[in-house]
Motif scaffolding. Structure first.
Motif, PDB file in Angstrom:
ATOM      1  N   LEU A  79      -3.514   8.203   9.608  1.00 51.20           N
ATOM      2  CA  LEU A  79      -3.192   6.994  10.037  1.00 51.20           C
ATOM      3  C   LEU A  79      -3.483   5.958   9.546  1.00 51.20           C
ATOM      4  CD1 LEU A  79      -2.695   8.050  13.860  1.00 51.20           C
ATOM      5  CD2 LEU A  79      -0.854   8.139  12.035  1.00 51.20           C
ATOM      6  N   ILE A  80      -4.797   5.924   8.872  1.00 55.66           N
ATOM      7  CA  ILE A  80      -5.353   4.747   8.291  1.00 55.66           C
ATOM      8  C   ILE A  80      -5.695   4.749   6.867  1.00 55.66           C
ATOM      9  CG2 ILE A  80      -7.580   3.435   8.478  1.00 55.66           C
ATOM     10  CD1 ILE A  80      -6.175   3.399  11.028  1.00 55.66           C
ATOM     11  N   THR A  81      -6.110   5.813   6.334  1.00 59.93           N
ATOM     12  CA  THR A  81      -6.463   5.870   5.006  1.00 59.93           C
ATOM     13  C   THR A  81      -5.335   6.129   4.242  1.00 59.93           C
ATOM     14  OG1 THR A  81      -8.408   7.106   5.478  1.00 59.93           O
ATOM     15  CG2 THR A  81      -7.930   7.336   3.348  1.00 59.93           C
ATOM     16  N   VAL A  82      -4.394   7.083   4.493  1.00 60.03           N
ATOM     17  CA  VAL A  82      -3.143   7.578   3.543  1.00 60.03           C
ATOM     18  C   VAL A  82      -2.357   6.014   3.697  1.00 60.03           C
ATOM     19  CG1 VAL A  82      -1.180   8.641   3.388  1.00 60.03           C
ATOM     20  CG2 VAL A  82      -3.218   9.696   3.933  1.00 60.03           C
ATOM     21  N   PRO A  83      -1.883   5.484   4.686  1.00 61.35           N
ATOM     22  CA  PRO A  83      -1.030   4.200   4.592  1.00 61.35           C
ATOM     23  C   PRO A  83      -1.662   3.241   4.024  1.00 61.35           C
ATOM     24  CG  PRO A  83      -1.211   5.046   6.903  1.00 61.35           C
ATOM     25  CD  PRO A  83      -1.932   5.544   6.283  1.00 61.35           C
ATOM     26  N   MET A  84      -3.077   2.900   3.867  1.00 64.77           N
ATOM     27  CA  MET A  84      -3.493   1.955   3.302  1.00 64.77           C
ATOM     28  C   MET A  84      -3.691   2.028   1.811  1.00 64.77           C
ATOM     29  SD  MET A  84      -6.739   0.578   5.736  1.00 64.77           S
ATOM     30  CE  MET A  84      -7.102  -1.141   4.883  1.00 64.77           C
ATOM     31  N   LEU A  85      -3.634   3.386   1.339  1.00 67.68           N
ATOM     32  CA  LEU A  85      -3.792   3.785  -0.241  1.00 67.68           C
ATOM     33  C   LEU A  85      -2.371   4.134  -0.376  1.00 67.68           C
ATOM     34  CD1 LEU A  85      -6.878   6.052  -0.278  1.00 67.68           C
ATOM     35  CD2 LEU A  85      -6.648   3.506  -1.033  1.00 67.68           C
ATOM     36  N   ALA A  86      -1.269   3.775   0.289  1.00 64.22           N
ATOM     37  CA  ALA A  86      -0.012   4.298  -0.316  1.00 64.22           C
ATOM     38  C   ALA A  86       0.531   3.569  -1.481  1.00 64.22           C
ATOM     39  CB  ALA A  86       0.884   4.035   0.964  1.00 64.22           C
ATOM     40  N   PRO A  87       0.203   2.343  -1.706  1.00 60.73           N
ATOM     41  CA  PRO A  87       0.588   1.650  -2.995  1.00 60.73           C
ATOM     42  C   PRO A  87      -0.133   2.186  -4.384  1.00 60.73           C
ATOM     43  CG  PRO A  87       0.136  -0.110  -1.473  1.00 60.73           C
ATOM     44  CD  PRO A  87      -0.317   1.202  -0.804  1.00 60.73           C
ATOM     45  N   ALA A  88      -1.355   2.635  -4.061  1.00 57.70           N
ATOM     46  CA  ALA A  88      -2.069   3.320  -5.168  1.00 57.70           C
ATOM     47  C   ALA A  88      -1.677   4.733  -5.391  1.00 57.70           C
ATOM     48  CB  ALA A  88      -3.498   3.356  -4.939  1.00 57.70           C
ATOM     49  N   MET A  89      -1.255   5.264  -4.366  1.00 57.20           N
ATOM     50  CA  MET A  89      -0.851   6.836  -4.615  1.00 57.20           C
ATOM     51  C   MET A  89       0.492   6.753  -5.084  1.00 57.20           C
ATOM     52  SD  MET A  89      -2.226   8.192  -0.847  1.00 57.20           S
ATOM     53  CE  MET A  89      -1.518   9.960  -1.019  1.00 57.20           C
ATOM     54  N   LEU A  90       1.506   5.856  -4.751  1.00 55.37           N
ATOM     55  CA  LEU A  90       2.720   5.879  -5.221  1.00 55.37           C
ATOM     56  C   LEU A  90       2.631   5.277  -6.666  1.00 55.37           C
ATOM     57  CD1 LEU A  90       4.914   3.895  -2.577  1.00 55.37           C
ATOM     58  CD2 LEU A  90       5.249   6.377  -3.504  1.00 55.37           C
ATOM     59  N   ALA A  91       1.927   4.526  -7.155  1.00 53.92           N
ATOM     60  CA  ALA A  91       1.595   4.106  -8.512  1.00 53.92           C
ATOM     61  C   ALA A  91       1.233   5.331  -9.417  1.00 53.92           C
ATOM     62  CB  ALA A  91       0.641   2.892  -8.535  1.00 53.92           C
ATOM     63  N   ALA A  92       0.153   6.074  -8.768  1.00 55.19           N
ATOM     64  CA  ALA A  92      -0.290   7.271  -9.577  1.00 55.19           C
ATOM     65  C   ALA A  92       0.929   8.129  -9.812  1.00 55.19           C
ATOM     66  CB  ALA A  92      -1.365   7.895  -8.775  1.00 55.19           C
ATOM     67  N   PHE A  93       1.780   8.542  -8.496  1.00 53.38           N
ATOM     68  CA  PHE A  93       2.793   9.390  -8.427  1.00 53.38           C
ATOM     69  C   PHE A  93       4.042   9.171  -9.589  1.00 53.38           C
ATOM     70  CE2 PHE A  93       7.020  10.576  -7.095  1.00 53.38           C
ATOM     71  CZ  PHE A  93       6.853  12.043  -7.191  1.00 53.38           C
ATOM     72  N   PHE A  94       4.462   7.838  -9.773  1.00 50.56           N
ATOM     73  CA  PHE A  94       5.313   7.305 -10.461  1.00 50.56           C
ATOM     74  C   PHE A  94       4.824   7.186 -11.992  1.00 50.56           C
ATOM     75  CE2 PHE A  94       7.268   5.369  -6.897  1.00 50.56           C
ATOM     76  CZ  PHE A  94       8.552   5.963  -6.938  1.00 50.56           C
ATOM     77  N   LEU A  95       3.488   7.044 -12.280  1.00 44.74           N
ATOM     78  CA  LEU A  95       2.951   6.964 -13.505  1.00 44.74           C
ATOM     79  C   LEU A  95       2.894   8.595 -14.204  1.00 44.74           C
ATOM     80  CD1 LEU A  95       1.675   5.528 -15.745  1.00 44.74           C
ATOM     81  CD2 LEU A  95      -0.502   5.526 -14.792  1.00 44.74           C
ATOM     82  N   SER A  96       2.555   9.358 -13.078  1.00 41.91           N
ATOM     83  CA  SER A  96       2.545  10.932 -13.550  1.00 41.91           C
ATOM     84  C   SER A  96       3.870  11.430 -13.879  1.00 41.91           C
ATOM     85  CB  SER A  96       1.928  11.748 -12.343  1.00 41.91           C
ATOM     86  OG  SER A  96       0.490  11.413 -12.215  1.00 41.91           O
ATOM     87  N   VAL A  97       4.712  10.975 -13.078  1.00 40.65           N
ATOM     88  CA  VAL A  97       6.391  11.235 -13.350  1.00 40.65           C
ATOM     89  C   VAL A  97       6.743  11.228 -14.814  1.00 40.65           C
ATOM     90  CG1 VAL A  97       8.816  11.053 -12.696  1.00 40.65           C
ATOM     91  CG2 VAL A  97       7.048  11.667 -10.965  1.00 40.65           C
ATOM     92  N   THR A  98       6.507   9.563 -15.185  1.00 39.22           N
ATOM     93  CA  THR A  98       6.717   9.133 -16.320  1.00 39.22           C
ATOM     94  C   THR A  98       5.973   9.989 -17.364  1.00 39.22           C
ATOM     95  OG1 THR A  98       7.041   6.975 -15.424  1.00 39.22           O
ATOM     96  CG2 THR A  98       6.652   7.207 -17.637  1.00 39.22           C
ATOM     97  N   LEU A  99       4.779  10.257 -17.329  1.00 42.52           N
ATOM     98  CA  LEU A  99       4.000  10.955 -18.371  1.00 42.52           C
ATOM     99  C   LEU A  99       4.653  12.372 -18.459  1.00 42.52           C
ATOM    100  CD1 LEU A  99       0.386   9.691 -18.045  1.00 42.52           C
ATOM    101  CD2 LEU A  99       2.270   9.038 -19.715  1.00 42.52           C
TER     102      LEU A  99
END
Length: 255
Positions: free
Chosen positions: A174-194
């Motif tokens: 409820l705290i850590t994951v929502p606050m880190l969601a932008p970084a996690m999404l950035a990592a996910f989309f960059l990984s998908v691209t690579l």
């Protein structure tokens, strides 16, 4: 002199995007060769590849491997980043270095090493083994992005939640994951691209079910064709769509 930076910028953009522009332009070529003079526009090569079962199957395989491996890489990268950022471990600096070290290793070396390990383990080559390879190469990147986003702001919010009686699981979910969601999404989309256009590891770790880059390589052995330009244009379109989605979901939200 004021025009010089703009000229340099224009030259840089032409150098970067001219090959892509030529690829897209000659995907609409009406003739059988993707060379000047331009004979078109025509959509026959797009109709041809969209009706090709092997190409569409390879496209589906690429999407499946990219999405699955990126999800696993982000999950493992988050766990590693959270553990190293929130807990004092002996040799944590060495552990971080080992996690990031694969970024400096050639994909060929990683692929050969994985091939040896998988064959020794008696595991058959498939899309699953290719996905394992993509997790290996994307995990260090996901870890680095998520670890860099873990600052004092998240840590203070986590401490406040614990003081209010929240369990460790609730703090993370409820705290850590929502606050880190932008970084996690950035990592996910960059990984998908690579992962989407990665060739070497998929070539080494698959046998019959191949992804789109391997399918394109097999088609290249018979010579250049506007079909290849059409496939390349579709790959470019998917990559651009991923970047735009990243902009809409992550960067615009942060602003």
């Amino acid at each position: 002199m004021r025009a010089l930076p703009w000229l340099y910028l224009a030259a840089a953009f032409v150098f970067i995007y001219l090959p892509v522009g030529a690829l897209v332009l000659f995907s609409f070529q009406g003739g059988g060769l993707p060379v000047p003079p331009f004979d078109g526009p025509s959509l026959q090569w797009y109709r041809d590849i969209l009706g090709d079962g092997d190409v569409m199957a390879a496209l589906g395989h690429s999407l499946a491997v990219a999405l699955a491996s990126s999800s696993v890489a982000v999950a493992l990268g988050f766990c590693a980043a959270y553990g190293l950022a929130r807990h004092v471990l002996p040799g944590s600096a060495w552990i971080r270095g080992l996690l990031i070290a694969p970024l400096t290793v050639s994909y060929l070396i990683i692929g050969l090493g994985l091939l040896i390990v998988i064959q020794r383990a008696g595991i058959g080559l498939s899309l699953a083994t290719a996905g394992i390879g993509h997790v290996v190469i994307n995990l260090p990147l996901c870890f680095a992005i998520i670890y860099a986003a873990m600052g004092a702001q998240q840590q203070n919010a986590e401490r406040a939640a614990r003081d209010l009686g929240a369990s460790e699981a609730k703090v993370v979910l409820l705290i850590t994951v929502p606050m880190l969601a932008p970084a996690m999404l950035a990592a996910f989309f960059l990984s998908v691209t690579l992962s989407w256009d990665e060739f070497i590891i998929v070539f080494l770790l698959t046998r019959f079910d191949v992804t789109l880059p391997v399918e394109i390589w097999s088609m290249l052995r018979s010579g250049l064709s506007p079909r290849l330009n059409a496939i390349g244009s579709l790959v470019f379109l998917v990559s651009v769509a991923g970047v735009l989605l990243l902009e809409l979901l992550v960067f615009r939200r942060r602003r």
